[in-house]
Scaffold this active site. Structure first.
Site, PDB file in Angstrom:
ATOM      1  N   ASN A 147      -1.132  18.437 -24.438  1.00  0.00           N
ATOM      2  CA  ASN A 147      -0.837  19.490 -23.465  1.00  0.00           C
ATOM      3  C   ASN A 147      -0.940  19.005 -22.023  1.00  0.00           C
ATOM      4  OD1 ASN A 147      -3.585  19.337 -23.253  1.00  0.00           O
ATOM      5  ND2 ASN A 147      -4.010  21.320 -24.181  1.00  0.00           N
ATOM      6  N   ARG A 285     -12.014  21.183 -15.242  1.00  0.00           N
ATOM      7  CA  ARG A 285     -13.151  21.910 -15.802  1.00  0.00           C
ATOM      8  C   ARG A 285     -13.898  22.575 -14.662  1.00  0.00           C
ATOM      9  NH1 ARG A 285     -10.685  21.804 -19.702  1.00  0.00           N
ATOM     10  NH2 ARG A 285     -11.190  20.931 -21.742  1.00  0.00           N
ATOM     11  N   HIS A 333      -8.064  30.671 -19.194  1.00  0.00           N
ATOM     12  CA  HIS A 333      -7.787  29.272 -19.549  1.00  0.00           C
ATOM     13  C   HIS A 333      -6.546  29.199 -20.452  1.00  0.00           C
ATOM     14  CE1 HIS A 333      -9.787  25.197 -20.750  1.00  0.00           C
ATOM     15  NE2 HIS A 333      -8.519  25.062 -20.444  1.00  0.00           N
TER      16      HIS A 333
HETATM   17  P1  NDP Z   1      -6.723  11.385 -19.088  1.00  0.00           P
HETATM   18  O1  NDP Z   1      -7.809  10.792 -19.892  1.00  0.00           O
HETATM   19  O2  NDP Z   1      -5.332  10.920 -19.273  1.00  0.00           O
HETATM   20  O3  NDP Z   1      -7.034  11.225 -17.556  1.00  0.00           O
HETATM   21  C1  NDP Z   1      -8.295  11.418 -17.017  1.00  0.00           C
HETATM   22  C2  NDP Z   1      -8.388  10.551 -15.801  1.00  0.00           C
HETATM   23  O4  NDP Z   1      -9.600  10.882 -15.108  1.00  0.00           O
HETATM   24  C3  NDP Z   1      -8.441   9.062 -16.122  1.00  0.00           C
HETATM   25  O5  NDP Z   1      -7.475   8.399 -15.346  1.00  0.00           O
HETATM   26  C4  NDP Z   1      -9.863   8.703 -15.706  1.00  0.00           C
HETATM   27  O6  NDP Z   1      -9.994   7.435 -15.170  1.00  0.00           O
HETATM   28  C5  NDP Z   1     -10.087   9.668 -14.578  1.00  0.00           C
HETATM   29  N1  NDP Z   1     -11.485   9.799 -14.203  1.00  0.00           N
HETATM   30  C6  NDP Z   1     -12.575   9.901 -15.001  1.00  0.00           C
HETATM   31  N2  NDP Z   1     -13.679   9.997 -14.258  1.00  0.00           N
HETATM   32  C7  NDP Z   1     -13.287   9.956 -12.978  1.00  0.00           C
HETATM   33  C8  NDP Z   1     -13.972   9.991 -11.752  1.00  0.00           C
HETATM   34  N3  NDP Z   1     -15.321  10.092 -11.716  1.00  0.00           N
HETATM   35  N4  NDP Z   1     -13.264   9.923 -10.593  1.00  0.00           N
HETATM   36  C9  NDP Z   1     -11.920   9.802 -10.630  1.00  0.00           C
HETATM   37  N5  NDP Z   1     -11.208   9.755 -11.784  1.00  0.00           N
HETATM   38  C10 NDP Z   1     -11.884   9.829 -12.931  1.00  0.00           C
HETATM   39  O7  NDP Z   1      -6.819  12.967 -19.347  1.00  0.00           O
HETATM   40  P2  NDP Z   1      -5.762  14.108 -19.000  1.00  0.00           P
HETATM   41  O8  NDP Z   1      -5.109  13.780 -17.718  1.00  0.00           O
HETATM   42  O9  NDP Z   1      -4.919  14.405 -20.179  1.00  0.00           O
HETATM   43  O10 NDP Z   1      -6.770  15.344 -18.844  1.00  0.00           O
HETATM   44  C11 NDP Z   1      -7.729  15.344 -17.803  1.00  0.00           C
HETATM   45  C12 NDP Z   1      -8.674  16.512 -17.976  1.00  0.00           C
HETATM   46  O11 NDP Z   1      -7.954  17.722 -17.783  1.00  0.00           O
HETATM   47  C13 NDP Z   1      -9.270  16.656 -19.364  1.00  0.00           C
HETATM   48  O12 NDP Z   1     -10.403  15.834 -19.535  1.00  0.00           O
HETATM   49  C14 NDP Z   1      -9.607  18.105 -19.423  1.00  0.00           C
HETATM   50  O13 NDP Z   1     -10.901  18.319 -18.897  1.00  0.00           O
HETATM   51  C15 NDP Z   1      -8.594  18.745 -18.498  1.00  0.00           C
HETATM   52  N6  NDP Z   1      -7.589  19.489 -19.270  1.00  0.00           N
HETATM   53  C16 NDP Z   1      -7.425  20.812 -19.007  1.00  0.00           C
HETATM   54  C17 NDP Z   1      -6.563  21.558 -19.753  1.00  0.00           C
HETATM   55  C18 NDP Z   1      -6.345  23.002 -19.467  1.00  0.00           C
HETATM   56  O14 NDP Z   1      -5.819  23.716 -20.319  1.00  0.00           O
HETATM   57  N7  NDP Z   1      -6.719  23.501 -18.303  1.00  0.00           N
HETATM   58  C19 NDP Z   1      -5.809  20.978 -20.872  1.00  0.00           C
HETATM   59  C20 NDP Z   1      -5.944  19.541 -20.968  1.00  0.00           C
HETATM   60  C21 NDP Z   1      -6.847  18.860 -20.223  1.00  0.00           C
HETATM   61  P3  NDP Z   1      -9.880   6.089 -16.007  1.00  0.00           P
HETATM   62  O15 NDP Z   1      -9.385   6.443 -17.370  1.00  0.00           O
HETATM   63  O16 NDP Z   1      -8.907   5.324 -15.177  1.00  0.00           O
HETATM   64  O17 NDP Z   1     -11.256   5.556 -16.054  1.00  0.00           O
END
Ligand code: NDP
Length: 391
Positions: A147, A285, A333
Protein backbone atom coordinates in the site's frame (compact mmCIF):
# COMPACT_ATOMS: atom_id res chain seq x y z
CA UNK A 1 -2.92 -27.65 12.66
CA UNK A 2 -2.56 -23.95 13.23
CA UNK A 3 -4.94 -21.52 14.85
CA UNK A 4 -4.92 -18.21 13.00
CA UNK A 5 -6.35 -15.21 14.86
CA UNK A 6 -7.22 -12.34 12.59
CA UNK A 7 -8.17 -8.91 13.98
CA UNK A 8 -9.94 -6.74 11.40
CA UNK A 9 -11.90 -3.52 11.47
CA UNK A 10 -15.68 -3.48 11.77
CA UNK A 11 -17.97 -3.89 8.77
CA UNK A 12 -19.59 -0.73 7.40
CA UNK A 13 -22.30 0.71 9.66
CA UNK A 14 -24.87 -0.18 7.00
CA UNK A 15 -23.63 -3.77 6.66
CA UNK A 16 -21.21 -5.55 4.34
CA UNK A 17 -21.58 -4.08 0.80
CA UNK A 18 -23.65 -5.90 -1.78
CA UNK A 19 -22.37 -3.71 -4.62
CA UNK A 20 -19.42 -1.43 -5.32
CA UNK A 21 -18.79 1.93 -6.97
CA UNK A 22 -16.57 0.38 -9.66
CA UNK A 23 -16.51 -2.96 -11.42
CA UNK A 24 -12.80 -3.67 -11.60
CA UNK A 25 -9.31 -2.65 -10.53
CA UNK A 26 -6.56 -1.58 -12.90
CA UNK A 27 -3.89 -4.19 -13.58
CA UNK A 28 -0.58 -3.37 -11.89
CA UNK A 29 2.28 -5.37 -13.42
CA UNK A 30 4.80 -4.86 -10.58
CA UNK A 31 5.77 -2.36 -7.91
CA UNK A 32 7.77 0.74 -8.95
CA UNK A 33 11.13 -0.81 -7.99
CA UNK A 34 10.37 -3.98 -9.96
CA UNK A 35 9.39 -6.03 -6.90
CA UNK A 36 6.74 -8.59 -7.81
CA UNK A 37 3.22 -8.35 -6.47
CA UNK A 38 2.13 -11.13 -4.09
CA UNK A 39 2.68 -14.62 -5.46
CA UNK A 40 0.18 -16.69 -3.46
CA UNK A 41 -0.92 -19.90 -5.19
CA UNK A 42 -4.40 -18.45 -5.58
CA UNK A 43 -6.95 -16.12 -3.98
CA UNK A 44 -10.51 -16.72 -2.86
CA UNK A 45 -11.80 -13.19 -3.18
CA UNK A 46 -12.86 -10.70 -5.82
CA UNK A 47 -10.30 -7.90 -6.18
CA UNK A 48 -12.03 -4.62 -5.40
CA UNK A 49 -14.27 -6.10 -2.72
CA UNK A 50 -14.02 -5.11 0.94
CA UNK A 51 -11.55 -7.56 2.48
CA UNK A 52 -10.17 -5.64 5.47
CA UNK A 53 -13.37 -5.72 7.55
CA UNK A 54 -14.61 -8.64 9.61
CA UNK A 55 -16.89 -10.14 6.94
CA UNK A 56 -14.18 -9.79 4.28
CA UNK A 57 -11.85 -12.03 6.36
CA UNK A 58 -8.96 -11.05 4.06
CA UNK A 59 -10.34 -13.79 1.82
CA UNK A 60 -8.56 -16.40 3.96
CA UNK A 61 -11.26 -18.70 5.32
CA UNK A 62 -11.65 -21.34 2.63
CA UNK A 63 -7.90 -21.53 2.01
CA UNK A 64 -7.14 -22.14 5.71
CA UNK A 65 -10.08 -24.39 6.53
CA UNK A 66 -9.48 -26.57 3.47
CA UNK A 67 -6.14 -27.47 5.07
CA UNK A 68 -7.68 -28.12 8.48
CA UNK A 69 -6.50 -24.92 10.13
CA UNK A 70 -8.72 -22.76 12.33
CA UNK A 71 -9.47 -19.13 11.48
CA UNK A 72 -10.91 -16.81 14.12
CA UNK A 73 -11.83 -13.31 12.93
CA UNK A 74 -12.81 -10.52 15.30
CA UNK A 75 -12.76 -6.75 15.63
CA UNK A 76 -12.99 -6.97 19.43
CA UNK A 77 -9.42 -6.16 20.44
CA UNK A 78 -9.30 -3.96 23.55
CA UNK A 79 -8.99 -5.08 27.13
CA UNK A 80 -8.58 -8.40 28.93
CA UNK A 81 -12.15 -9.49 28.17
CA UNK A 82 -11.80 -8.86 24.45
CA UNK A 83 -12.16 -11.76 22.04
CA UNK A 84 -8.62 -11.03 20.88
CA UNK A 85 -7.21 -11.50 24.38
CA UNK A 86 -9.23 -14.65 24.98
CA UNK A 87 -8.32 -16.28 21.66
CA UNK A 88 -4.67 -15.24 21.85
CA UNK A 89 -3.91 -17.78 24.57
CA UNK A 90 -3.62 -20.68 22.09
CA UNK A 91 -3.12 -18.84 18.79
CA UNK A 92 -0.20 -19.80 16.54
CA UNK A 93 -0.57 -16.83 14.20
CA UNK A 94 -1.93 -13.30 14.72
CA UNK A 95 -2.86 -11.14 11.74
CA UNK A 96 -3.90 -7.53 12.02
CA UNK A 97 -3.86 -4.33 10.04
CA UNK A 98 -2.31 -1.04 11.19
CA UNK A 99 -5.71 0.62 10.60
CA UNK A 100 -7.17 -1.43 13.45
CA UNK A 101 -4.07 -2.68 15.19
CA UNK A 102 -4.08 -5.64 17.53
CA UNK A 103 -1.45 -4.26 19.89
CA UNK A 104 0.88 -7.18 20.56
CA UNK A 105 2.52 -5.83 23.68
CA UNK A 106 5.28 -7.63 25.56
CA UNK A 107 2.69 -8.65 28.14
CA UNK A 108 0.39 -10.16 25.52
CA UNK A 109 3.25 -11.96 23.79
CA UNK A 110 4.23 -13.46 27.17
CA UNK A 111 0.64 -14.77 27.52
CA UNK A 112 0.69 -16.42 24.07
CA UNK A 113 3.02 -19.40 24.41
CA UNK A 114 2.10 -20.88 21.01
CA UNK A 115 2.48 -17.65 19.09
CA UNK A 116 5.04 -18.04 16.30
CA UNK A 117 4.01 -15.59 13.60
CA UNK A 118 2.60 -12.04 13.62
CA UNK A 119 1.55 -10.80 10.21
CA UNK A 120 0.80 -7.18 9.42
CA UNK A 121 -1.70 -7.13 6.57
CA UNK A 122 -0.27 -3.88 5.28
CA UNK A 123 2.91 -2.06 6.25
CA UNK A 124 4.22 -0.90 9.64
CA UNK A 125 4.68 -3.40 12.45
CA UNK A 126 5.14 -0.95 15.32
CA UNK A 127 1.95 -2.30 16.95
CA UNK A 128 4.05 -5.39 17.72
CA UNK A 129 6.61 -5.05 20.51
CA UNK A 130 9.58 -6.04 18.37
CA UNK A 131 11.92 -6.52 21.35
CA UNK A 132 9.43 -8.99 22.84
CA UNK A 133 8.96 -10.73 19.49
CA UNK A 134 12.73 -11.12 19.25
CA UNK A 135 12.96 -12.45 22.82
CA UNK A 136 10.16 -15.00 22.27
CA UNK A 137 11.22 -16.16 18.81
CA UNK A 138 8.09 -14.77 17.12
CA UNK A 139 8.49 -14.06 13.40
CA UNK A 140 7.05 -10.69 12.32
CA UNK A 141 6.24 -10.10 8.67
CA UNK A 142 4.40 -7.44 6.69
CA UNK A 143 3.32 -7.06 3.07
CA UNK A 144 6.00 -4.67 1.94
CA UNK A 145 4.99 -2.29 -0.87
CA UNK A 146 1.35 -3.45 -0.85
CA UNK A 147 0.00 0.00 0.00
CA UNK A 148 2.99 2.33 -0.37
CA UNK A 149 1.62 4.02 -3.50
CA UNK A 150 -1.84 4.21 -1.90
CA UNK A 151 -0.33 6.22 0.95
CA UNK A 152 1.76 8.39 -1.38
CA UNK A 153 -1.40 9.38 -3.26
CA UNK A 154 -3.07 10.25 0.06
CA UNK A 155 -0.09 12.41 1.05
CA UNK A 156 -0.28 14.38 -2.21
CA UNK A 157 -4.02 14.80 -1.71
CA UNK A 158 -3.50 16.08 1.83
CA UNK A 159 -0.73 18.50 0.86
CA UNK A 160 -2.93 20.03 -1.84
CA UNK A 161 -5.98 20.02 0.44
CA UNK A 162 -4.18 21.98 3.15
CA UNK A 163 -2.30 24.41 0.94
CA UNK A 164 -5.37 25.14 -1.23
CA UNK A 165 -7.72 25.24 1.81
CA UNK A 166 -9.91 22.65 0.10
CA UNK A 167 -11.82 21.23 3.06
CA UNK A 168 -13.07 24.58 4.47
CA UNK A 169 -14.00 25.70 0.93
CA UNK A 170 -15.97 22.50 0.43
CA UNK A 171 -17.70 23.12 3.75
CA UNK A 172 -18.83 26.56 2.50
CA UNK A 173 -20.66 24.78 -0.33
CA UNK A 174 -22.21 22.15 1.95
CA UNK A 175 -23.40 24.92 4.27
CA UNK A 176 -25.21 26.64 1.39
CA UNK A 177 -22.81 29.61 1.39
CA UNK A 178 -20.87 31.47 -1.29
CA UNK A 179 -18.41 33.69 0.55
CA UNK A 180 -15.37 33.55 -1.71
CA UNK A 181 -13.24 35.52 0.73
CA UNK A 182 -13.89 32.97 3.48
CA UNK A 183 -12.81 30.21 1.14
CA UNK A 184 -9.65 31.83 -0.23
CA UNK A 185 -8.22 33.71 2.74
CA UNK A 186 -6.01 30.73 3.61
CA UNK A 187 -5.52 29.40 0.08
CA UNK A 188 -2.11 29.34 -1.69
CA UNK A 189 -0.46 27.72 -4.71
CA UNK A 190 1.89 24.84 -4.03
CA UNK A 191 4.07 25.89 -6.97
CA UNK A 192 7.45 27.17 -5.84
CA UNK A 193 7.17 25.89 -2.28
CA UNK A 194 9.89 23.85 -0.58
CA UNK A 195 8.58 20.38 0.21
CA UNK A 196 10.59 17.88 2.26
CA UNK A 197 10.07 14.28 3.25
CA UNK A 198 11.38 12.66 6.40
CA UNK A 199 12.41 9.35 4.85
CA UNK A 200 12.58 8.56 1.16
CA UNK A 201 11.72 4.87 1.24
CA UNK A 202 8.94 3.37 -0.81
CA UNK A 203 6.33 5.94 0.23
CA UNK A 204 8.63 8.94 0.58
CA UNK A 205 10.18 8.46 -2.85
CA UNK A 206 6.74 7.90 -4.43
CA UNK A 207 5.61 11.20 -2.88
CA UNK A 208 8.68 13.00 -4.27
CA UNK A 209 8.06 11.56 -7.74
CA UNK A 210 4.42 12.60 -7.69
CA UNK A 211 5.21 16.13 -6.53
CA UNK A 212 8.02 16.83 -9.00
CA UNK A 213 5.62 17.96 -11.79
CA UNK A 214 4.21 20.64 -9.48
CA UNK A 215 7.42 22.69 -9.88
CA UNK A 216 8.25 22.64 -6.19
CA UNK A 217 11.70 22.45 -4.58
CA UNK A 218 12.13 18.93 -3.24
CA UNK A 219 14.08 18.01 -0.09
CA UNK A 220 14.60 14.79 1.82
CA UNK A 221 16.37 13.25 4.76
CA UNK A 222 16.93 9.53 5.26
CA UNK A 223 19.36 7.17 6.96
CA UNK A 224 20.55 5.99 3.56
CA UNK A 225 21.04 8.42 0.70
CA UNK A 226 19.21 7.81 -2.58
CA UNK A 227 21.26 6.97 -5.68
CA UNK A 228 22.82 10.05 -7.26
CA UNK A 229 20.85 9.59 -10.51
CA UNK A 230 17.56 9.75 -8.56
CA UNK A 231 18.70 12.88 -6.72
CA UNK A 232 19.59 14.48 -10.05
CA UNK A 233 16.46 13.34 -11.87
CA UNK A 234 14.18 14.88 -9.22
CA UNK A 235 16.53 17.75 -8.32
CA UNK A 236 16.54 16.71 -4.66
CA UNK A 237 18.30 18.48 -1.82
CA UNK A 238 19.55 16.00 0.80
CA UNK A 239 19.73 16.96 4.50
CA UNK A 240 21.53 14.82 7.06
CA UNK A 241 18.66 15.09 9.56
CA UNK A 242 15.05 16.22 9.97
CA UNK A 243 16.35 18.97 12.25
CA UNK A 244 18.34 20.44 9.39
CA UNK A 245 15.61 19.98 6.79
CA UNK A 246 12.49 21.19 8.64
CA UNK A 247 13.44 24.89 8.93
CA UNK A 248 13.82 25.37 5.17
CA UNK A 249 10.54 23.71 4.17
CA UNK A 250 7.05 25.09 3.60
CA UNK A 251 5.65 21.56 3.68
CA UNK A 252 7.04 18.57 5.56
CA UNK A 253 5.72 15.04 5.01
CA UNK A 254 6.67 12.22 7.37
CA UNK A 255 7.22 8.81 5.80
CA UNK A 256 9.48 6.98 8.28
CA UNK A 257 8.57 3.99 10.46
CA UNK A 258 7.90 4.55 14.14
CA UNK A 259 10.84 3.22 16.10
CA UNK A 260 13.04 4.58 18.88
CA UNK A 261 14.83 6.98 16.51
CA UNK A 262 11.65 8.64 15.25
CA UNK A 263 9.33 8.55 18.27
CA UNK A 264 8.45 12.11 19.34
CA UNK A 265 10.61 13.64 16.59
CA UNK A 266 8.19 16.52 15.87
CA UNK A 267 8.07 18.01 19.35
CA UNK A 268 7.79 21.67 20.41
CA UNK A 269 11.51 22.19 19.87
CA UNK A 270 11.59 20.93 16.28
CA UNK A 271 8.26 22.49 15.28
CA UNK A 272 9.45 25.86 16.64
CA UNK A 273 12.26 25.81 14.07
CA UNK A 274 9.80 25.43 11.15
CA UNK A 275 8.72 28.41 9.06
CA UNK A 276 5.67 30.23 10.38
CA UNK A 277 2.77 28.89 8.34
CA UNK A 278 4.42 25.58 7.41
CA UNK A 279 2.28 22.52 6.82
CA UNK A 280 2.98 19.14 8.42
CA UNK A 281 1.59 15.94 6.91
CA UNK A 282 2.05 12.73 8.84
CA UNK A 283 0.64 9.53 7.40
CA UNK A 284 3.44 7.46 8.96
CA UNK A 285 2.66 7.00 12.65
CA UNK A 286 1.04 9.41 15.12
CA UNK A 287 3.68 9.11 17.80
CA UNK A 288 6.36 10.49 15.49
CA UNK A 289 4.72 13.82 16.36
CA UNK A 290 4.02 15.04 19.88
CA UNK A 291 0.21 15.18 20.07
CA UNK A 292 -0.08 18.36 22.15
CA UNK A 293 2.81 20.15 20.44
CA UNK A 294 0.89 19.83 17.15
CA UNK A 295 -2.23 21.35 18.73
CA UNK A 296 -0.20 24.22 20.22
CA UNK A 297 1.50 24.93 16.90
CA UNK A 298 -1.82 25.12 15.04
CA UNK A 299 -3.30 27.37 17.69
CA UNK A 300 -0.30 29.72 17.64
CA UNK A 301 -0.07 29.79 13.83
CA UNK A 302 3.41 28.23 13.75
CA UNK A 303 1.80 25.51 11.63
CA UNK A 304 -0.79 26.61 9.06
CA UNK A 305 -2.13 23.07 8.78
CA UNK A 306 -1.67 19.48 9.92
CA UNK A 307 -3.05 16.43 8.16
CA UNK A 308 -2.60 12.72 8.34
CA UNK A 309 -4.48 9.55 9.01
CA UNK A 310 -2.54 8.06 11.89
CA UNK A 311 -3.56 8.43 15.53
CA UNK A 312 -2.63 7.00 18.89
CA UNK A 313 -4.34 4.97 20.07
CA UNK A 314 -6.46 3.58 17.28
CA UNK A 315 -9.38 3.91 17.19
CA UNK A 316 -8.91 7.46 18.47
CA UNK A 317 -11.12 8.38 21.43
CA UNK A 318 -14.01 10.77 20.75
CA UNK A 319 -12.25 13.53 22.71
CA UNK A 320 -8.87 13.21 20.93
CA UNK A 321 -7.71 16.83 20.44
CA UNK A 322 -6.74 16.18 16.81
CA UNK A 323 -10.45 15.86 16.00
CA UNK A 324 -11.13 19.48 16.96
CA UNK A 325 -7.83 21.37 16.59
CA UNK A 326 -7.88 24.25 14.05
CA UNK A 327 -6.82 23.89 10.40
CA UNK A 328 -6.50 20.12 10.34
CA UNK A 329 -7.29 17.71 7.53
CA UNK A 330 -7.29 14.44 9.45
CA UNK A 331 -8.96 11.26 8.24
CA UNK A 332 -9.30 8.00 10.11
CA UNK A 333 -6.49 5.58 9.28
CA UNK A 334 -7.51 4.82 5.70
CA UNK A 335 -4.75 5.81 3.31
CA UNK A 336 -3.29 2.32 3.01
CA UNK A 337 -6.61 0.51 2.98
CA UNK A 338 -8.15 1.46 -0.34
CA UNK A 339 -9.97 -1.42 -2.03
CA UNK A 340 -7.02 -1.48 -4.43
CA UNK A 341 -4.53 -1.92 -1.58
CA UNK A 342 -6.67 -4.51 0.18
CA UNK A 343 -6.50 -6.85 -2.81
CA UNK A 344 -2.68 -6.67 -2.67
CA UNK A 345 -2.21 -7.05 1.04
CA UNK A 346 -4.81 -9.83 1.32
CA UNK A 347 -2.93 -11.77 -1.36
CA UNK A 348 0.39 -10.94 0.35
CA UNK A 349 -0.92 -12.18 3.69
CA UNK A 350 -1.89 -15.44 2.03
CA UNK A 351 1.56 -15.66 0.43
CA UNK A 352 3.17 -15.28 3.87
CA UNK A 353 0.86 -17.91 5.38
CA UNK A 354 1.47 -20.34 2.51
CA UNK A 355 5.23 -20.06 3.01
CA UNK A 356 5.07 -20.35 6.77
CA UNK A 357 2.62 -23.27 6.81
CA UNK A 358 4.79 -25.12 4.29
CA UNK A 359 7.92 -24.49 6.38
CA UNK A 360 9.38 -22.49 3.49
CA UNK A 361 11.20 -19.17 3.75
CA UNK A 362 9.08 -16.02 3.82
CA UNK A 363 10.26 -13.46 1.26
CA UNK A 364 13.09 -11.41 2.69
CA UNK A 365 11.26 -8.25 1.58
CA UNK A 366 8.40 -9.14 3.95
CA UNK A 367 10.42 -9.98 7.06
CA UNK A 368 10.71 -7.59 10.00
CA UNK A 369 11.81 -10.02 12.73
CA UNK A 370 12.94 -13.60 12.22
CA UNK A 371 15.22 -16.01 14.03
CA UNK A 372 15.41 -13.82 17.14
CA UNK A 373 16.60 -10.65 15.39
CA UNK A 374 15.57 -7.89 13.02
CA UNK A 375 15.58 -9.40 9.54
CA UNK A 376 14.92 -8.53 5.91
CA UNK A 377 13.12 -5.20 5.47
CA UNK A 378 13.09 -4.81 9.27
CA UNK A 379 16.87 -4.98 9.52
CA UNK A 380 17.06 -2.17 6.99
CA UNK A 381 14.44 0.23 8.30
CA UNK A 382 13.80 -0.48 11.99
CA UNK A 383 15.80 -0.26 15.20
CA UNK A 384 15.15 -1.85 18.58
CA UNK A 385 15.55 -0.32 22.01
CA UNK A 386 18.65 -2.46 22.31
CA UNK A 387 19.94 -0.89 19.10
CA UNK A 388 20.39 -2.74 15.85
CA UNK A 389 18.85 -2.35 12.45
CA UNK A 390 19.79 0.17 9.80
CA UNK A 391 21.90 -2.33 7.92
P1 NDP B 1 10.13 1.81 3.70
O1 NDP B 1 10.74 0.80 4.59
O2 NDP B 1 10.18 1.63 2.24
O3 NDP B 1 10.74 3.22 3.99
C1 NDP B 1 11.00 3.69 5.27
C2 NDP B 1 12.14 4.65 5.15
O4 NDP B 1 12.30 5.30 6.42
C3 NDP B 1 13.47 3.98 4.82
O5 NDP B 1 14.05 4.65 3.73
C4 NDP B 1 14.26 4.18 6.11
O6 NDP B 1 15.61 4.38 5.92
C5 NDP B 1 13.69 5.48 6.59
N1 NDP B 1 14.00 5.77 7.99
C6 NDP B 1 13.97 4.93 9.05
N2 NDP B 1 14.33 5.58 10.16
C7 NDP B 1 14.60 6.84 9.79
C8 NDP B 1 15.05 7.98 10.48
N3 NDP B 1 15.29 7.93 11.81
N4 NDP B 1 15.23 9.14 9.80
C9 NDP B 1 15.01 9.19 8.47
N5 NDP B 1 14.59 8.12 7.75
C10 NDP B 1 14.39 6.97 8.40
O7 NDP B 1 8.60 1.93 4.19
P2 NDP B 1 7.36 2.62 3.47
O8 NDP B 1 7.84 3.84 2.77
O9 NDP B 1 6.58 1.62 2.71
O10 NDP B 1 6.49 2.99 4.76
C11 NDP B 1 6.99 3.92 5.70
C12 NDP B 1 6.08 3.96 6.91
O11 NDP B 1 4.82 4.50 6.53
C13 NDP B 1 5.74 2.60 7.50
O12 NDP B 1 6.74 2.15 8.39
C14 NDP B 1 4.45 2.87 8.20
O13 NDP B 1 4.69 3.33 9.51
C15 NDP B 1 3.84 4.00 7.39
N6 NDP B 1 2.70 3.51 6.60
C16 NDP B 1 1.49 4.10 6.78
C17 NDP B 1 0.39 3.63 6.13
C18 NDP B 1 -0.94 4.27 6.29
O14 NDP B 1 -1.95 3.66 5.95
N7 NDP B 1 -1.02 5.49 6.80
C19 NDP B 1 0.47 2.47 5.23
C20 NDP B 1 1.82 2.02 4.99
C21 NDP B 1 2.87 2.50 5.71
P3 NDP B 1 16.63 3.26 5.46
O15 NDP B 1 15.83 2.06 5.05
O16 NDP B 1 17.32 3.95 4.34
O17 NDP B 1 17.45 2.97 6.65
Amino acid sequence: MAKVLCVLYDDPVGGYPSSYARDDLPHIAHYPNGQTLPTSSGTDFTPGHLLGSVSGELGLRSFLEAQGHTLVVTSDKEGPDSEFDRELADADVVISQPFWPAYLTAERIARAPRLKLAVTAGIGSDHVDLDAAIAHGVTVAEVTYSNSVSVAEHVVMMILSLVRNYLPAHQVVRDGGWNIADAVSRSYDLEGMHVGTVAAGRIGLAVLRRLAPFDVHLHYTDRHRLPREVEEELNLTFHPSAREMAPVCDVVTVNAPLHPETEGLFDDALISTMKRGAYLINTARARIADRDAVVRALESGRLAGYAGDVWFPQPAPADHPWRTMPHHGMTPHISGSTLSAQARYAAGTREILESWLAGAAIRDDYLIVDGGKLAGAGAHSYSTTAGGGAA
